[in-house]
Design a protein around this motif. Structure first.
Motif, PDB file in Angstrom:
ATOM      1  N   LEU A   1       0.835  -1.210   0.000  1.00  0.00           N
ATOM      2  CA  LEU A   1       0.000   0.000   0.000  1.00  0.00           C
ATOM      3  C   LEU A   1       0.869   1.259   0.000  1.00  0.00           C
ATOM      4  N   ALA A   2       1.956   1.231   0.765  1.00  0.00           N
ATOM      5  CA  ALA A   2       2.860   2.384   0.795  1.00  0.00           C
ATOM      6  C   ALA A   2       3.515   2.600  -0.568  1.00  0.00           C
ATOM      7  N   ALA A   3       3.834   1.517  -1.255  1.00  0.00           N
ATOM      8  CA  ALA A   3       4.452   1.632  -2.588  1.00  0.00           C
ATOM      9  C   ALA A   3       3.457   2.174  -3.611  1.00  0.00           C
ATOM     10  N   ALA A   4       2.182   1.838  -3.447  1.00  0.00           N
ATOM     11  CA  ALA A   4       1.153   2.330  -4.369  1.00  0.00           C
ATOM     12  C   ALA A   4       0.747   3.770  -4.063  1.00  0.00           C
ATOM     13  N   LEU A   5       1.030   4.227  -2.864  1.00  0.00           N
ATOM     14  CA  LEU A   5       0.603   5.567  -2.443  1.00  0.00           C
ATOM     15  C   LEU A   5       1.074   6.688  -3.373  1.00  0.00           C
ATOM     16  N   PRO A   6       2.345   6.736  -3.783  1.00  0.00           N
ATOM     17  CA  PRO A   6       2.755   7.828  -4.678  1.00  0.00           C
ATOM     18  C   PRO A   6       1.969   7.862  -5.992  1.00  0.00           C
ATOM     19  N   VAL A   7       1.586   6.698  -6.497  1.00  0.00           N
ATOM     20  CA  VAL A   7       0.786   6.654  -7.729  1.00  0.00           C
ATOM     21  C   VAL A   7      -0.582   7.279  -7.477  1.00  0.00           C
ATOM     22  N   GLY A   8      -1.199   6.891  -6.369  1.00  0.00           N
ATOM     23  CA  GLY A   8      -2.496   7.471  -6.013  1.00  0.00           C
ATOM     24  C   GLY A   8      -2.419   8.967  -5.780  1.00  0.00           C
ATOM     25  N   LEU A   9      -1.368   9.407  -5.129  1.00  0.00           N
ATOM     26  CA  LEU A   9      -1.212  10.841  -4.880  1.00  0.00           C
ATOM     27  C   LEU A   9      -0.985  11.604  -6.182  1.00  0.00           C
ATOM     28  N   ALA A  10      -0.207  11.014  -7.096  1.00  0.00           N
ATOM     29  CA  ALA A  10       0.021  11.668  -8.390  1.00  0.00           C
ATOM     30  C   ALA A  10      -1.284  11.781  -9.171  1.00  0.00           C
ATOM     31  N   TRP A  11      -2.142  10.782  -9.056  1.00  0.00           N
ATOM     32  CA  TRP A  11      -3.423  10.798  -9.757  1.00  0.00           C
ATOM     33  C   TRP A  11      -4.383  11.815  -9.127  1.00  0.00           C
ATOM     34  N   LEU A  12      -4.439  11.839  -7.796  1.00  0.00           N
ATOM     35  CA  LEU A  12      -5.354  12.751  -7.104  1.00  0.00           C
ATOM     36  C   LEU A  12      -4.866  14.199  -7.087  1.00  0.00           C
ATOM     37  N   ARG A  13      -3.549  14.371  -7.055  1.00  0.00           N
ATOM     38  CA  ARG A  13      -2.907  15.694  -7.017  1.00  0.00           C
ATOM     39  C   ARG A  13      -3.401  16.557  -5.853  1.00  0.00           C
ATOM     40  N   PRO A  14      -3.320  16.049  -4.620  1.00  0.00           N
ATOM     41  CA  PRO A  14      -3.690  16.890  -3.480  1.00  0.00           C
ATOM     42  C   PRO A  14      -2.592  17.922  -3.224  1.00  0.00           C
ATOM     43  N   PRO A  15      -2.863  18.906  -2.364  1.00  0.00           N
ATOM     44  CA  PRO A  15      -1.821  19.871  -2.007  1.00  0.00           C
ATOM     45  C   PRO A  15      -0.589  19.146  -1.436  1.00  0.00           C
ATOM     46  N   LEU A  16       0.565  19.771  -1.599  1.00  0.00           N
ATOM     47  CA  LEU A  16       1.829  19.166  -1.180  1.00  0.00           C
ATOM     48  C   LEU A  16       1.809  18.766   0.291  1.00  0.00           C
ATOM     49  N   VAL A  17       1.242  19.572   1.142  1.00  0.00           N
ATOM     50  CA  VAL A  17       1.240  19.265   2.573  1.00  0.00           C
ATOM     51  C   VAL A  17       0.473  17.967   2.848  1.00  0.00           C
ATOM     52  N   LEU A  18      -0.590  17.706   2.110  1.00  0.00           N
ATOM     53  CA  LEU A  18      -1.334  16.465   2.285  1.00  0.00           C
ATOM     54  C   LEU A  18      -0.559  15.277   1.728  1.00  0.00           C
ATOM     55  N   CYS A  19       0.164  15.487   0.628  1.00  0.00           N
ATOM     56  CA  CYS A  19       1.025  14.428   0.097  1.00  0.00           C
ATOM     57  C   CYS A  19       2.072  14.032   1.133  1.00  0.00           C
ATOM     58  N   VAL A  20       2.709  15.019   1.708  1.00  0.00           N
ATOM     59  CA  VAL A  20       3.739  14.756   2.708  1.00  0.00           C
ATOM     60  C   VAL A  20       3.135  14.038   3.915  1.00  0.00           C
ATOM     61  N   LEU A  21       1.983  14.486   4.377  1.00  0.00           N
ATOM     62  CA  LEU A  21       1.340  13.863   5.523  1.00  0.00           C
ATOM     63  C   LEU A  21       0.990  12.404   5.231  1.00  0.00           C
ATOM     64  N   CYS A  22       0.476  12.125   4.054  1.00  0.00           N
ATOM     65  CA  CYS A  22       0.152  10.744   3.679  1.00  0.00           C
ATOM     66  C   CYS A  22       1.406   9.873   3.649  1.00  0.00           C
ATOM     67  N   LEU A  23       2.477  10.384   3.070  1.00  0.00           N
ATOM     68  CA  LEU A  23       3.717   9.616   2.995  1.00  0.00           C
ATOM     69  C   LEU A  23       4.326   9.394   4.379  1.00  0.00           C
ATOM     70  N   VAL A  24       4.283  10.403   5.229  1.00  0.00           N
ATOM     71  CA  VAL A  24       4.792  10.248   6.590  1.00  0.00           C
ATOM     72  C   VAL A  24       3.978   9.204   7.347  1.00  0.00           C
ATOM     73  N   MET A  25       2.672   9.241   7.196  1.00  0.00           N
ATOM     74  CA  MET A  25       1.829   8.256   7.878  1.00  0.00           C
ATOM     75  C   MET A  25       2.138   6.839   7.381  1.00  0.00           C
ATOM     76  N   ALA A  26       2.373   6.690   6.086  1.00  0.00           N
ATOM     77  CA  ALA A  26       2.699   5.367   5.549  1.00  0.00           C
ATOM     78  C   ALA A  26       4.004   4.846   6.150  1.00  0.00           C
ATOM     79  N   MET A  27       4.995   5.716   6.281  1.00  0.00           N
ATOM     80  CA  MET A  27       6.263   5.297   6.877  1.00  0.00           C
ATOM     81  C   MET A  27       6.104   4.992   8.360  1.00  0.00           C
ATOM     82  N   LEU A  28       5.252   5.729   9.050  1.00  0.00           N
ATOM     83  CA  LEU A  28       4.996   5.451  10.464  1.00  0.00           C
ATOM     84  C   LEU A  28       4.337   4.080  10.653  1.00  0.00           C
ATOM     85  N   VAL A  29       3.437   3.727   9.758  1.00  0.00           N
ATOM     86  CA  VAL A  29       2.809   2.401   9.830  1.00  0.00           C
ATOM     87  C   VAL A  29       3.876   1.317   9.693  1.00  0.00           C
ATOM     88  N   LEU A  30       4.760   1.460   8.714  1.00  0.00           N
ATOM     89  CA  LEU A  30       5.806   0.459   8.514  1.00  0.00           C
ATOM     90  C   LEU A  30       6.760   0.409   9.712  1.00  0.00           C
TER      91      LEU A  30
END
Length: 119
Positions: A33-62
């Motif tokens: 899921l963490a590996a697929a996250l950048p693809v989903g974020l690129a498709w959705l194109r949320p603001p940068l701060v939300l992209c960073v928050l999503c990626l940080v949360m994915a790393m925290l889960v791992l």
């Protein structure tokens, strides 16, 4: 204890990630899921701060899953038979992973809601 080089320490850390990958199904799912996250974020194109928050949360889960696995392995090695206190400690570690996953899911849902609200 011998002094380790930085590269040796990185190698040890990667060995821990690799061992967790081989033995923990949930870690493989979470990593996928963490590996697929950048693809989903690129498709959705949320603001940068939300992209960073999503990626940080994915790393925290791992990271939480790695801590949980480390605690379980250590507890099982030191006390292989069932003990209520060790079981409770392992349950607490698993609960920590669950809370981080719930937080990551909430961040993901709110990011999706924010993106859809802007369209």
């Amino acid at each position: 204890m011998t002094k380790r080089t930085f590269l040796q320490s990185v190698g040890d850390a990667l060995a821990g990630v690799s061992a967790t990958w081989r033995t923990q199904r949930n870690f493989r799912i979470q990593a996928g899921l963490a590996a697929a996250l950048p693809v989903g974020l690129a498709w959705l194109r949320p603001p940068l701060v939300l992209c960073v928050l999503c990626l940080v949360m994915a790393m925290l889960v791992l990271a939480a899953e790695l801590f949980n696995t480390a605690l379980e392995r250590l507890a099982d090695h030191l006390h292989p038979e069932h003990h209520p206190a060790i079981g409770a400690a392992k349950d607490c570690a698993a609960g920590a992973v669950l809370l981080v996953c719930a937080g990551a899911g909430l961040v993901g849902i709110l990011t999706l809601v924010a993106v859809l609200a802007d369209r």
